[in-house]
Each structure stands twice: as structure tokens, then as C-alpha cells.
Write a protein that holds these residues in place. Structure first.
Motif, PDB file in Angstrom:
ATOM      1  N   ASP A   1      -2.220   3.330   5.769  1.00  0.00           N
ATOM      2  CA  ASP A   1      -0.919   2.808   5.351  1.00  0.00           C
ATOM      3  C   ASP A   1       0.238   3.659   5.862  1.00  0.00           C
ATOM      4  O   ASP A   1       1.387   3.210   5.862  1.00  0.00           O
ATOM      5  CB  ASP A   1      -0.853   2.705   3.821  1.00  0.00           C
TER       6      ASP A   1
ATOM      7  N   GLY B   1       0.790  -1.223   0.000  1.00  0.00           N
ATOM      8  CA  GLY B   1       0.000   0.000   0.000  1.00  0.00           C
ATOM      9  C   GLY B   1       0.823   1.274   0.000  1.00  0.00           C
ATOM     10  O   GLY B   1       0.269   2.366   0.007  1.00  0.00           O
ATOM     11  N   VAL B   2       2.174   1.149   0.008  1.00  0.00           N
ATOM     12  CA  VAL B   2       3.042   2.328   0.103  1.00  0.00           C
ATOM     13  C   VAL B   2       4.116   2.254  -0.980  1.00  0.00           C
ATOM     14  O   VAL B   2       4.732   1.217  -1.195  1.00  0.00           O
ATOM     15  CB  VAL B   2       3.727   2.403   1.482  1.00  0.00           C
TER      16      VAL B   2
ATOM     17  N   ALA C   1       0.760   6.697  -0.816  1.00  0.00           N
ATOM     18  CA  ALA C   1       0.116   5.592  -0.105  1.00  0.00           C
ATOM     19  C   ALA C   1      -1.323   5.435  -0.577  1.00  0.00           C
ATOM     20  O   ALA C   1      -1.951   6.405  -1.006  1.00  0.00           O
ATOM     21  CB  ALA C   1       0.151   5.836   1.399  1.00  0.00           C
TER      22      ALA C   1
END
Length: 150
Positions: A98, A59-60, A93
Motif C-alpha cells: 500500500d 489500505g492507507v 498502512a
């Protein structure tokens, strides 16, 4: 989470986060091997930067890593100078959740949000967010306890 920029659109969260990694004096074994606070701080920062570059985080996406000049501050409680090695990350993100593992770190100093300009949370999203904050805090406290015991 819906991001609103005039019309409702899903967008990534973009931000810059600053960390200052401390370096405390480590006495060497025997006469040799002691490291000054600047070396310790820069070593800690370099280790973490290497992790961020080589270990994917779900997610990042880390867009940019900028290492700043190391500086020292006198800490009265320790009666000595402590060096700090700063680094700034520019991150994209999927959601604010996140970002929690980054902002819950002891080395975290500040965050600057670039995008979105406004965030709307539903009741369920706020509950999930607060639950994730609790989960991350519990994880960090457990990690610190284990670190102190060893």
C-alpha cells in the motif's frame, strides 16, 4: 505478510514519508501573472496535500501531515534556482504494498519506518510485491508520457 515483534502478530505498517515538491519558474502571460519558484512549489504541495486530505486511499490512513519551510537550490543544468516545498506524512498502512504509490513518486525523498521492526515474506508474497512494483512503475511512466505529450 507477517510482522514479527517477539511473537507473530499482524500489525499495520507505520512510517513517515518526506516529499519535496519542486517549483520551476513560470513566465506569465504578457507582463503580469508570473509566479516565482516558491509560489509554484508551495502551490503544487498545497494541491497534493488537499488531495491526500480529501481523497481516501484504500489500505492507507494518513495520521499527520506536516508542511516544512520552502527552500531553494541552484540547479546548474537550468542555470536558475529551483524552490522545493517539503511535506512529511505520517502513515499507517495495511501492508508495504500500500506504500508503493507514495514511494514511486518523483517528489519522494525518504522514508522512515516506525513499525514493524521485522518483516517476513513468503515466496508468494514477494512475487505479489514485485508484481505490484512493476504495475506501479508502468502506471507512473504512462502518466509522465501523457503529461509530456500534452
Amino acid at each position: 505478510m507477517k510482522v514479527k515483534l517477539g511473537e507473530e502478530v499482524e500489525e499495520k505498517v507505520r512510517c513517515r514519508i518526506r516529499f519535496d515538491f519542486p517549483g520551476y519558474r513560470k513566465p506569465g502571460r504578457f507582463i503580469f501573472g508570473s509566479k516565482d519558484t516558491f509560489e509554484v512549489a508551495e502551490e503544487q504541495r498545497d494541491n497534493q496535500v488537499t488531495n491526500w486530505q480529501n481523497v481516501p486511499i484504500q489500505g492507507v490512513e494518513i495520521d499527520h501531515i506536516e508542511q516544512k519551510e520552502t527552500y531553494a537550490v541552484y540547479v546548474e543544468e537550468l542555470d536558475e534556482d529551483v524552490a522545493y516545498a517539503p511535506v512529511e506524512l505520517t502513515i499507517s498502512a495495511d501492508s508495504l504494498v500500500d506504500l508503493l504509490p507514495f514511494i514511486m513518486r518523483e517528489e519522494f525523498r525518504k522514508i522512515e519506518l516506525h513499525n514493524p521492526l521485522m518483516v517476513n515474506f513468503t515466496k508468494t508474497e514477494i512475487e505479489k510485491f514485485l508484481g505490484k512494483v512493476n504495475e506501479e512503475l508502468t502506471y507512473r511512466l504512462t502518466y509522465e508520457r501523457r503529461k509530456q505529450e500534452s
